[in-house]
Design a protein around this motif. Structure first.
Motif, PDB file in Angstrom:
ATOM      1  N   MET A   1     -11.208  -3.227   3.681  1.00  0.00           N
ATOM      2  CA  MET A   1     -11.054  -2.822   5.079  1.00  0.00           C
ATOM      3  C   MET A   1     -11.878  -1.606   5.426  1.00  0.00           C
ATOM      4  N   THR A   2     -12.527  -0.989   4.455  1.00  0.00           N
ATOM      5  CA  THR A   2     -13.343   0.193   4.744  1.00  0.00           C
ATOM      6  C   THR A   2     -14.749  -0.181   5.199  1.00  0.00           C
ATOM      7  N   LYS A   3     -15.162  -1.442   4.915  1.00  0.00           N
ATOM      8  CA  LYS A   3     -16.505  -1.870   5.314  1.00  0.00           C
ATOM      9  C   LYS A   3     -16.495  -2.393   6.746  1.00  0.00           C
ATOM     10  N   PRO A   4     -17.471  -2.002   7.572  1.00  0.00           N
ATOM     11  CA  PRO A   4     -17.509  -2.484   8.956  1.00  0.00           C
ATOM     12  C   PRO A   4     -17.845  -3.974   9.016  1.00  0.00           C
ATOM     13  N   MET A   5     -17.459  -4.612  10.122  1.00  0.00           N
ATOM     14  CA  MET A   5     -17.795  -6.005  10.364  1.00  0.00           C
ATOM     15  C   MET A   5     -19.132  -6.074  11.106  1.00  0.00           C
ATOM     16  N   THR A   6     -19.840  -7.191  10.938  1.00  0.00           N
ATOM     17  CA  THR A   6     -21.126  -7.377  11.597  1.00  0.00           C
ATOM     18  C   THR A   6     -21.028  -8.501  12.619  1.00  0.00           C
ATOM     19  N   HIS A   7     -21.487  -8.217  13.841  1.00  0.00           N
ATOM     20  CA  HIS A   7     -21.462  -9.200  14.915  1.00  0.00           C
ATOM     21  C   HIS A   7     -22.865  -9.365  15.490  1.00  0.00           C
ATOM     22  N   LEU A   8     -23.201 -10.607  15.895  1.00  0.00           N
ATOM     23  CA  LEU A   8     -24.461 -10.869  16.578  1.00  0.00           C
ATOM     24  C   LEU A   8     -24.213 -10.763  18.074  1.00  0.00           C
TER      25      LEU A   8
ATOM     26  N   VAL B   1     -24.834  -5.893  15.070  1.00  0.00           N
ATOM     27  CA  VAL B   1     -24.261  -4.551  15.188  1.00  0.00           C
ATOM     28  C   VAL B   1     -23.025  -4.472  14.301  1.00  0.00           C
ATOM     29  N   GLU B   2     -22.770  -3.290  13.794  1.00  0.00           N
ATOM     30  CA  GLU B   2     -21.610  -3.077  12.946  1.00  0.00           C
ATOM     31  C   GLU B   2     -20.479  -2.467  13.763  1.00  0.00           C
ATOM     32  N   VAL B   3     -19.286  -3.016  13.592  1.00  0.00           N
ATOM     33  CA  VAL B   3     -18.101  -2.481  14.263  1.00  0.00           C
ATOM     34  C   VAL B   3     -17.035  -2.239  13.201  1.00  0.00           C
ATOM     35  N   PRO B   4     -16.243  -1.162  13.366  1.00  0.00           N
ATOM     36  CA  PRO B   4     -15.210  -0.888  12.353  1.00  0.00           C
ATOM     37  C   PRO B   4     -14.137  -1.961  12.361  1.00  0.00           C
ATOM     38  N   ARG B   5     -13.608  -2.216  11.187  1.00  0.00           N
ATOM     39  CA  ARG B   5     -12.511  -3.184  11.080  1.00  0.00           C
ATOM     40  C   ARG B   5     -11.232  -2.576  11.655  1.00  0.00           C
ATOM     41  N   GLN B   6     -10.427  -3.441  12.271  1.00  0.00           N
ATOM     42  CA  GLN B   6      -9.135  -2.996  12.785  1.00  0.00           C
ATOM     43  C   GLN B   6      -8.112  -3.020  11.657  1.00  0.00           C
ATOM     44  N   LYS B   7      -7.447  -1.913  11.471  1.00  0.00           N
ATOM     45  CA  LYS B   7      -6.405  -1.848  10.454  1.00  0.00           C
ATOM     46  C   LYS B   7      -5.203  -2.668  10.900  1.00  0.00           C
ATOM     47  N   PRO B   8      -4.731  -3.598  10.064  1.00  0.00           N
ATOM     48  CA  PRO B   8      -3.555  -4.390  10.468  1.00  0.00           C
ATOM     49  C   PRO B   8      -2.351  -3.486  10.673  1.00  0.00           C
TER      50      PRO B   8
END
Length: 198
Positions: A3-10, A179-186
């Motif tokens: 969960m510390t790694k950001p997610m990548t979106h197009l 683009v990288e966006v932070p993951r949402q903590k559950p």
């Protein structure tokens, strides 16, 4: 899952710049706008005739095939002197607009008068990129663009739109970028709205 790694979106992102066309570019752009207007008005007449006479919708493939035949008629061959890309793009755009009208989502498109066509859309087949140089189809030289601090990577660009605003010319460049966006903590159990039992 880390969960510390950001997610990548197009995502699609737009960049706007101004440019000063030289004499050849200015003449080509103004004449291409008129060629696109002619194709728009012709395409609109085809959509209207087919719908009003037969109650039929025309597919984009059909209007594209008819456009090729229309351009080859002696009276219309003048449009072949200009890039076919913005001509095809305006037919595609009108296809979308007219079907939106037929489905009750918008008003019926109207014919365009001289000077009312102010945009030219170039897909990847209609321009050439090299470094900071952008050369449109049928142009001898690259455009003289006033680049800002940000500009898209050449491999990310998906379309370039030329816009005439009175005596000014603009470019609207659309790029697809990761683009990288932070993951949402559950949420914790106490944060998710559930009542915890003793």
């Amino acid at each position: 899952m880390d969960m510390t790694k950001p997610m990548t979106h197009l995502v699609k992102r737009g960049y706007e710049y101004t440019f000063d066309p030289d004499e050849q570019q200015l003449r080509n752009l103004e004449e291409t706008l008129e060629a696109v207007r002619a194709v728009y008005n012709w395409s609109l007449s085809v959509f209207q005739r087919e719908w009003r006479a037969k109650g039929e919708k025309i597919s984009y493939a059909e209007i594209s095939a008819r456009l090729t035949k229309w351009k080859n008629q002696p009276a219309n061959r003048w449009v072949k002197a200009y890039s076919s890309v913005p001509l095809q793009q305006i037919a595609r755009q009108l296809h979308t607009e007219y079907h939106a009208f037929l489905n009750g989502r918008s008003r019926e498109p109207a014919p365009k008068e001289h000077g009312e066509q102010v945009q030219l859309v170039y897909s990847r087949a209609g321009y050439y990129l090299k470094g900071r140089e952008v050369k449109l189809a049928k142009h001898k030289e690259p455009l003289d663009i006033m680049w800002g601090l940000e500009r898209p990577g050449r491999d990310d660009i998906t379309s370039i739109t030329v816009i005439r605003e009175h005596d000014r010319w603009k470019l609207w460049i659309v790029a697809e970028e990761f683009v990288e966006v932070p993951r949402q903590k559950p949420p914790e159990c106490g944060e998710c709205g559930r009542v915890l039992e003793d």
